[in-house]
Design a protein around this motif. Structure first.
Motif, short mmCIF file in Angstrom:
data_model
loop_
_atom_site.label_atom_id
_atom_site.label_comp_id
_atom_site.label_asym_id
_atom_site.label_seq_id
_atom_site.Cartn_x
_atom_site.Cartn_y
_atom_site.Cartn_z
N VAL A 133 -1.83 -1.22 -12.64
CA VAL A 133 -1.98 0.34 -13.10
C VAL A 133 -2.86 -0.01 -14.30
N VAL A 184 0.44 -5.27 -7.91
CA VAL A 184 -0.18 -4.09 -7.89
C VAL A 184 -0.46 -3.67 -9.13
N VAL A 192 3.53 7.00 -8.32
CA VAL A 192 3.37 8.10 -7.06
C VAL A 192 4.52 8.92 -7.11
N SER A 238 -6.08 7.48 -9.33
CA SER A 238 -4.94 8.26 -9.05
C SER A 238 -5.60 9.91 -8.96
N TYR A 270 2.91 1.97 -1.98
CA TYR A 270 3.37 2.28 -3.15
C TYR A 270 2.16 2.90 -3.98
N TYR A 271 0.95 3.39 -3.35
CA TYR A 271 0.05 4.05 -4.19
C TYR A 271 -0.05 5.42 -4.00
N PHE A 297 0.71 -0.96 0.02
CA PHE A 297 0.12 -0.17 0.00
C PHE A 297 0.91 1.35 0.06
N PHE A 300 7.25 2.76 -9.67
CA PHE A 300 6.48 2.71 -8.47
C PHE A 300 7.39 3.39 -7.31
N ILE A 310 -5.99 1.86 -9.94
CA ILE A 310 -4.89 1.04 -9.33
C ILE A 310 -5.65 0.15 -8.29
#
Length: 638
Positions: A279, A277, A319, A256, A121-122, A119, A433, A263
């Motif tokens: 995208v 994860v 991010v 995003s 890397y969100y 999480f 990321f 995501i």
């Protein structure tokens, strides 16, 4: 393993990798064969059929999985096992239904992370994830490892376990110096399973979350609920559908902040301690497609492999670490430095790939060379494009440095270096990321109801019928359990108490649990009833003894009205003994809210009451029983 049984599992593996093999034919042939040759060759047991159904479902062969589950149901006489097999059949049927409404998202990137910190890397503010336990979540658990609590947020949506260990969705709001007592979001967002990772859209109109108890195909599925402005509540959640949801665990869906990407995380194609994860390009108006139960095609869609199209990858981070800069000038400078670093890393890694491909090309035969030629040309063109982008980025960085020098301003080089050195993954694919930092455990003063014995509703070793089935006047909520043509006995109550019954014009008996004066109270007990064994239980409402729509009841409950609370000041450390709690609850019949003022004084609030005389009489009774500070306060509830 007996030869015939081994053959069935072998064919079953072929089934799981092919388009539409008829598993029922295999089962029928197996039964016919065993009928012919006698007991020397055993039939598949119900448990083996169920396991095969699970395997087929996870290979996206939902039709064959459904037949295996149904065969397991037919092969067992155990009621508990039968329910488990029927639940499996329902998941397979859901998966089959959902193949008629599939998306084809464009996948930009995917990267594998540890379940412990994926999480971070969100695209969310730095330090917005807080470790558990914390003030909102007393215990974590897979896959929940943290709670999203941004520093400046004043309304939080979060997941936490109830008294029975089932995770529900709650909301709390900052009011002056304290956070309000957490409230469940609503009946539609509450299931007999777990709801986790609620994430509110920037406009506050959509709530994304994951659940393993709502309509889905197994594991955690992804859902969205829209805010209903007229009803002022969250609407029935919708499954995001395949391939966002799968037979595996799919969770933590966000769009995003720049509106470019969607995501989410999933453990499909992963081990137990990791997740991918994904995208995806944001699609505001997705087109729905229908697929047959074709395993290979569906598995290809479910794999969510990134598009092999360099034009879709913009060499930016999902991010942006530049957002952590202290001011706008530093943010611009960090952004330029990171862009140059990203492009250089991408060029180096892409160059290695091109060199490796050229070496393979040189050693390959003519047929292989023809196959590789176009791929190498595309890679070389992509490399040239990256080099052009780097040249532009270096010039822009140089111009920004000159502007900073001419303005007389300064940049903190240590801060820039700290941000730039933050861990980054995925740059070799042209899309990075970058890791954010975990926040500290927040200090939050959250009002919590004092939980004690509830005299209006209980789960006991043996259930009890109400002595008087007459409903009190005013607005009352109940939980409808079941209907029966015959009058039920105590053993059918499964410990629920008190249970009321009423007979309809068709002479059927309908049974209801509890008496609740607010939607909040009845909702907080719905899961207990479902867990007791009434999976299809639902909330009903009555006004002056007449059945009314729950939405109408909630509107009635929210109508502007004068209400009265009783406030009780407690000396010392503000704690209540068990005997004091018992006295309070026996006199008031209501939950207590504990409040700590700015000066540290502890008070308890009991209410609300709609009738001043009732509140006054209750306060008088409290003062006579050891609570001399009990006073009545009037307010207007909207």
């Amino acid at each position: 393993m007996p030869a015939l049984l081994g053959l069935v599992f072998c064919v079953g593996n072929v089934i799981s990798g092919s388009a539409r093999n008829n598993f029922s034919i295999i089962l029928r042939d197996l039964r016919d064969t065993t009928d012919t040759i006698g007991p020397m060759v055993p039939q598949l047991s119900a448990a083996q059929l169920f396991a095969k159904g699970d395997s087929l479902r996870k290979e996206y062969c939902f039709e064959s999985a459904l037949e295996a589950y149904e065969a397991a149901v037919d092969a067992t006489s155990d009621s508990l096992e039968r329910q488990k097999y029927e639940d499996g059949a329902m998941l397979a049927q859901n998966g089959l239904n959902m193949l008629g409404f599939c998306n084809k998202p464009v996948v930009i990137a995917r990267e594998k992370f540890s379940l412990e910190d994926f999480f971070l890397y969100y695209p969310l503010p730095d330090r917005s994830w807080r470790p558990v336990p914390n003030a909102l979540d007393s215990v974590g658990g897979s896959p929940v490892r943290a709670t999203w609590i941004p520093e400046e947020e004043r309304a939080l949506y979060y997941s936490a376990p109830d008294a029975d260990g089932i995770r529900n969705l709650y909301r709390t709001q900052f009011a002056d110096t304290v956070w309000t007592a957490p409230e469940l979001l609503g009946e539609q967002l509450t299931s007999s399973g777990n709801e986790i990772f609620p994430m509110l859209s920037p406009d506050g109109q959509s709530l994304y979350f994951a659940s393993d108890g709502l309509y889905g195909m197994g594991g955690y599925d992804l859902y969205v609920s829209r805010w209903n402005k007229e009803q002022r509540e969250w609407d029935t959640p919708m499954n995001l559908g395949f391939p966002y949801s799968s037979p595996y665990d799919d969770f933590l869906f966000v769009n995003s902040p720049d509106g470019k990407y969607s995501i989410f995380a999933s453990n499909r194609e992963c081990g137990p301690d990791s997740v991918y994860v994904y995208v995806l390009e944001y699609d505001s108006m997705p087109v729905r497609y229908s697929f047959a139960d074709a395993g290979d095609e569906i598995r290809a869609l479910a794999s969510l492999a990134p598009a092999a199209d360099a034009a879709r990858v913009d060499n930016r981070e999902v991010v942006s670490k530049a957002d952590e800069a202290e001011d706008e000038l530093q943010r611009q400078y960090v952004s330029r430095v990171l862009e140059v670093r990203r492009l250089r890393d991408s060029i180096y890694l892409r160059g290695q790939r091109v060199d490796a491909a050229r070496d393979v090309f040189a050693a390959a035969g003519d047929a292989k060379r023809q196959e590789m030629a176009e791929s190498i040309i595309n890679m070389e063109e992509s490399l040239v494009s990256l080099e052009d982008s780097l040249n532009v980025a270096v010039k822009l960085l140089g111009k920004l440095e000159m502007d900073i020098i001419m303005s007389g301003k300064a940049i903190n080089p240590d801060k820039v270096q700290e941000i730039a050195d933050r861990e980054m993954k995925g740059a070799d694919n042209g899309f990075a990321f970058s890791a954010h930092r975990m926040g500290s455990v927040p200090e939050m003063n959250v009002l919590e109801p004092v939980r004690a014995f509830d005299y209006s509703f209980m789960i006991l070793p043996e259930g009890r019928f109400a002595e008087d089935n007459t409903l009190p006047s005013g607005l009352v909520y109940q939980i409808q359990l079941f209907s029966s043509s015959k009058q039920a006995t105590v053993d059918k109550l499964k410990g629920v108490s008190p249970v009321f019954w009423r007979r309809s014009a068709s002479l059927k008996f309908t049974y209801y649990a509890g008496l609740f004066r607010s939607y909040k109270d009845v909702l907080s007990n719905l899961n207990k009833v479902k867990k007791a064994g009434f999976k299809n239980a639902f909330i009903v409402a009555f006004n002056d003894g007449k059945l009314i729509n729950v939405s109408a009841a909630r509107k009635l409950e929210k109508t502007d009205v004068n209400t009265y609370n009783i406030r009780i000041s407690i000396g010392g450390d503000g704690s209540l003994s068990d005997s004091a709690k018992t006295v309070l609850l026996s006199i008031t019949g209501k939950e207590l809210a504990r409040n700590v003022g700015a000066d540290g004084e502890v008070t308890y609030v009991v209410g609300p009451y709609r009738d001043r005389s009732e509140a006054t009489a209750t306060a008088t009774a409290l003062r006579a029983n050891g609570f001399p500070s009990a006073t009545v306060e009037e307010s207007v509830r909207k």
